[in-house]
Scaffold this motif. Structure first.
Motif, PDB file in Angstrom:
ATOM      1  N   THR A   1      -3.901  15.095  -7.350  1.00  0.00           N
ATOM      2  CA  THR A   1      -5.286  15.422  -7.683  1.00  0.00           C
ATOM      3  C   THR A   1      -6.262  14.393  -7.133  1.00  0.00           C
ATOM      4  O   THR A   1      -7.430  14.680  -6.946  1.00  0.00           O
ATOM      5  N   MET A   2      -5.762  13.211  -6.891  1.00  0.00           N
ATOM      6  CA  MET A   2      -6.614  12.110  -6.458  1.00  0.00           C
ATOM      7  C   MET A   2      -6.980  12.254  -4.985  1.00  0.00           C
ATOM      8  O   MET A   2      -7.953  11.671  -4.529  1.00  0.00           O
ATOM      9  N   ILE A   3      -6.196  12.988  -4.220  1.00  0.00           N
ATOM     10  CA  ILE A   3      -6.456  13.039  -2.778  1.00  0.00           C
ATOM     11  C   ILE A   3      -6.834  14.436  -2.295  1.00  0.00           C
ATOM     12  O   ILE A   3      -7.325  14.599  -1.199  1.00  0.00           O
ATOM     13  N   VAL A   4      -6.637  15.429  -3.141  1.00  0.00           N
ATOM     14  CA  VAL A   4      -6.702  16.787  -2.627  1.00  0.00           C
ATOM     15  C   VAL A   4      -8.141  17.261  -2.367  1.00  0.00           C
ATOM     16  O   VAL A   4      -8.392  18.002  -1.417  1.00  0.00           O
TER      17      VAL A   4
ATOM     18  N   GLY B   1       2.712   6.440  -6.219  1.00  0.00           N
ATOM     19  CA  GLY B   1       2.363   6.765  -7.601  1.00  0.00           C
ATOM     20  C   GLY B   1       1.022   7.468  -7.742  1.00  0.00           C
ATOM     21  O   GLY B   1       0.583   7.725  -8.846  1.00  0.00           O
ATOM     22  N   VAL B   2       0.391   7.782  -6.600  1.00  0.00           N
ATOM     23  CA  VAL B   2      -0.931   8.409  -6.666  1.00  0.00           C
ATOM     24  C   VAL B   2      -0.781   9.908  -6.930  1.00  0.00           C
ATOM     25  O   VAL B   2      -0.083  10.589  -6.198  1.00  0.00           O
ATOM     26  N   PRO B   3      -1.410  10.421  -7.996  1.00  0.00           N
ATOM     27  CA  PRO B   3      -1.326  11.859  -8.252  1.00  0.00           C
ATOM     28  C   PRO B   3      -2.025  12.653  -7.147  1.00  0.00           C
ATOM     29  O   PRO B   3      -3.029  12.178  -6.595  1.00  0.00           O
TER      30      PRO B   3
ATOM     31  N   GLY C   1       0.825  -1.201   0.000  1.00  0.00           N
ATOM     32  CA  GLY C   1       0.000   0.000   0.000  1.00  0.00           C
ATOM     33  C   GLY C   1       0.858   1.249   0.000  1.00  0.00           C
ATOM     34  O   GLY C   1       0.618   2.185  -0.764  1.00  0.00           O
ATOM     35  N   PHE C   2       1.891   1.246   0.833  1.00  0.00           N
ATOM     36  CA  PHE C   2       2.795   2.404   0.904  1.00  0.00           C
ATOM     37  C   PHE C   2       3.487   2.623  -0.441  1.00  0.00           C
ATOM     38  O   PHE C   2       3.588   3.741  -0.924  1.00  0.00           O
TER      39      PHE C   2
ATOM     40  N   GLY D   1       1.965  13.702   6.186  1.00  0.00           N
ATOM     41  CA  GLY D   1       1.161  12.613   5.639  1.00  0.00           C
ATOM     42  C   GLY D   1       1.612  12.154   4.267  1.00  0.00           C
ATOM     43  O   GLY D   1       1.789  10.959   4.042  1.00  0.00           O
ATOM     44  N   VAL D   2       1.834  13.094   3.349  1.00  0.00           N
ATOM     45  CA  VAL D   2       2.206  12.665   1.997  1.00  0.00           C
ATOM     46  C   VAL D   2       3.579  12.021   1.962  1.00  0.00           C
ATOM     47  O   VAL D   2       3.859  11.229   1.078  1.00  0.00           O
TER      48      VAL D   2
ATOM     49  N   SER E   1       1.082   3.956  -3.073  1.00  0.00           N
ATOM     50  CA  SER E   1       0.616   5.327  -2.870  1.00  0.00           C
ATOM     51  C   SER E   1       1.616   6.357  -3.388  1.00  0.00           C
ATOM     52  O   SER E   1       1.265   7.509  -3.616  1.00  0.00           O
TER      53      SER E   1
ATOM     54  N   VAL F   1       4.854  10.121   4.475  1.00  0.00           N
ATOM     55  CA  VAL F   1       4.931   8.918   5.320  1.00  0.00           C
ATOM     56  C   VAL F   1       5.317   7.669   4.514  1.00  0.00           C
ATOM     57  O   VAL F   1       6.250   6.955   4.891  1.00  0.00           O
ATOM     58  N   PRO F   2       4.657   7.376   3.385  1.00  0.00           N
ATOM     59  CA  PRO F   2       4.996   6.135   2.674  1.00  0.00           C
ATOM     60  C   PRO F   2       6.459   6.086   2.255  1.00  0.00           C
ATOM     61  O   PRO F   2       7.150   5.100   2.512  1.00  0.00           O
TER      62      PRO F   2
END
Lengths: 301, 293
Positions: B130-133, B126-128, B120-121, B162-163, B124, B165-166
């Motif tokens: 825009t996907m979380i904001v 690779g997550v843009p 999961g870490f 937070g961003v 994450s 952490v992974p």
């Protein structure tokens, strides 16, 4: 064993809770949001209006969004080819046994470390300046009129300017990854090839390239991830809001949701969420395709 | 010792000759970088008039330190700079406190979910953004905390932590995995409880990894743009990247180019200096830690 359990839980809890708040919850909610019509970002779920794929259909029918997707695709493809080619070239040169290797490496990587806002400003206000710019000076010096006369910041050429400036900053990072890949290839291969009479170019083609597949995959994935988030350079390079040369999906989404003083479309946060979902899907597709193409080499090195 | 030996190796002219094209390519690129940065630094010490006449390197009217003084006090750079320094420092400390224990546990114990958390870490990263904001903004704006500057600052730091952490956890995980288990066994025999063993023995031993990852985190937080742009609500809480953007926009109208380049240098300097001293560590961190095919 009991003791270990409490230790595992207490040690993991802060990181996992942060991860859930910053990643898992927003990702799930964004996917859900993309199927609803939502007026304000802060609206509670009860105010959401289910609209199926309407947000996606609307996006694809919006010309500005299509342009932004086309722009990011061009940046991804053209920029990707330029950056990968330069990065590979530099990596090969660096690992060919030259002197001052670490100095060269450090300087080429440097743009990745400094603030991109500062870097973009240097390019915009200095290098591309038609009055005192670096490219103009180089053109004057070499008597290359096409270079000294070229209007980089003209709206028609802005995309090219953006591409050049962005690629300059990205080469260093991908070069490091290529170079570390090349360094992991055993020198035995090259020695054996030299003994058999293969020249440097043949060695590169038949030894280095095939063994760099895994590294190339990493590089493409990283490049795609950074392309999907392409925002800062685009925002700094579009001095006019309506510039269609440099708009990217993230900028489109930002202007729609948080944008000050322009009303391109009605307020609908669902559309913003759909942009995010589409970009993530692109990254996933590229990742899957890469894994298929560069199906893992059985070659160990 | 090995390095010294290498330096004394006599110059093999034939070999160097073959490498000439390579030297030229790299030297041109490096030269370009030097001119780019050198010119901006020189411009920040001259006047707008000299910049426009193209005589930046002559310093005909001397060094204009007042550009810096002006940018620092009049254009709010001092505020943005302090903000960024505070955000980056606090985030770096929090990141180690949150991630080091997690990384240690993930590297040392087998339990249900270990692999899932790790993947999961990794995923994450690779997550843009825009996907979380959007949901995050909805959450924060819903609490109405963005109008209180202290709460706004706390939100920013929470996001920066937070961003990252992974990435921090995965980086430290590989580091802990390479430490020998013998230390913990010895500590256990001497009756040291596992948690105490971590804080007193394992964490100090991971110091090199912690330093490298902290440098990365510092640079990341210092340069972060997208989140800050959305979540920093007033000039009082803006970090340098956002502040500089605003300043450039206003300076285009005032025409104070020298002042603008001075602010660019101020923003650019901290990570640049960090890099000058730590470049080997940073490069080793990228090629060794993050990338695994």
């Amino acid at each position: 064993m009991k003791k270990n359990k409490t230790m595992i839980v207490t040690f993991l809890a802060p990181a996992v809770i942060m991860f859930a708040i910053i990643f898992i919850y927003p990702i799930i909610r964004t996917v859900a949001m993309s199927f609803f019509k939502i007026e304000g970002v802060t609206d509670p779920v009860s105010k959401w209006e289910f609209s199926g794929f309407a947000n996606y259909i609307k996006l694809f029918n919006t010309q500005l969004f299509r342009i932004s997707m086309w722009n990011i695709f061009r940046i991804w493809l053209l920029g990707g080819i330029i950056v990968m080619a330069l990065a590979l070239l530099f990596a090969v040169i660096l690992t060919s046994g030259i002197r001052f290797k670490s100095t060269f490496r450090a300087i080429i990587y440097m743009p990745n470390v400094v603030s991109a806002v500062a870097l973009a400003t240097m390019w915009l206000q200095y290098v591309f300046s038609p009055k005192f710019g670096l490219f103009k000076s180089i053109g004057d010096f070499l008597h290359w009129e096409w270079l000294s006369k070229f209007q980089w910041l003209n709206p028609d050429h802005l995309f090219l300017a953006l591409l050049v400036a962005y690629c300059f900053g990205m080469v260093g990072y991908h070069m490091l990854i290529f170079a570390s890949g090349i360094e992991r290839i055993s020198t035995d291969y090259f020695e054996a090839a030299t003994l058999d009479g293969a020249n440097k170019i043949q060695q590169f083609r038949y030894i280095t390239l095939p063994l760099l597949k895994g590294v190339l995959k990493t590089n493409i994935t990283m490049w795609s991830v950074s392309s999907a988030g392409f925002f800062l350079w685009s925002q700094l390079f579009s001095m006019v809001v309506s510039n269609t040369q440099t708009i990217t999906p993230v900028v489109y989404m930002y202007q729609n949701i948080f944008g000050a003083g322009n009303s391109m479309t009605e307020r609908n946060s669902g559309i913003g969420a759909a942009v995010g979902v589409l970009l993530s899907i692109c990254v996933v597709i590229i990742f899957v395709v890469c894994n298929k193409i560069f199906k893992d080499d059985d070659i160990e090195f | 010792m090995a390095k010294e030996k290498k330096l004394r190796e006599p110059v093999n002219w034939k070999k160097e000759f073959h490498l000439t094209p390579g030297y030229i390519v790299l030297a041109l690129w490096v030269l370009f970088t030097f001119v780019l940065i050198g010119w901006v630094v020189a411009a920040s010490f001259s006047t707008s008039k000299e910049i426009f006449s193209g005589e930046v390197f002559k310093f005909a009217t001397g060094l204009h330190f007042e550009n810096y003084a002006k940018a620092w006090s009049a254009s709010n750079v001092s505020v943005f700079f302090t903000n960024s320094l505070v955000y980056a420092s606090i985030s770096c400390v929090l990141l180690i406190l949150v991630c080091a224990p997690a990384a240690y546990v993930l590297s040392r114990f087998t339990f249900i979910g270990n692999k899932i958390i790790q993947s999961g870490f990794v995923a994450s990263m690779g997550v843009p953004a825009t996907m979380i904001v959007l949901p995050l903004f909805g959450l924060v704006a819903g609490w109405d905390v963005l109008n209180v500057s202290l709460a706004n600052r706390a939100v920013l730091i929470f996001l920066y932590v937070g961003v990252n952490v992974p990435y921090t956890t995965i980086f430290l995980l590989t580091f802990f995995a390479n430490l020998s288990r013998a230390y913990e066994e010895a500590a256990a025999i001497d009756g040291c409880p596992p948690m105490k063993t971590f804080w007193k023995i394992m964490l100090p031993m991971a110091q090199p990894g912690i330093i490298t990852v902290t440098i990365f985190n510092f640079i990341n937080v210092w340069n972060e743009y997208f989140m800050s742009l959305i979540f920093a609500n007033s000039d009082k809480v803006k970090p340098v990247a956002i502040g500089l953007y605003g300043m450039i926009n206003s300076m285009r109208y005032t025409g104070d180019y020298a002042g603008m380049f001075a602010s660019v240098v101020i923003v650019f300097l901290p990570t640049f200096i960090l890099y000058i001293f730590m470049s080997e560590k940073i490069i080793a961190g990228i090629t060794g830690g993050g990338v695994k095919g």
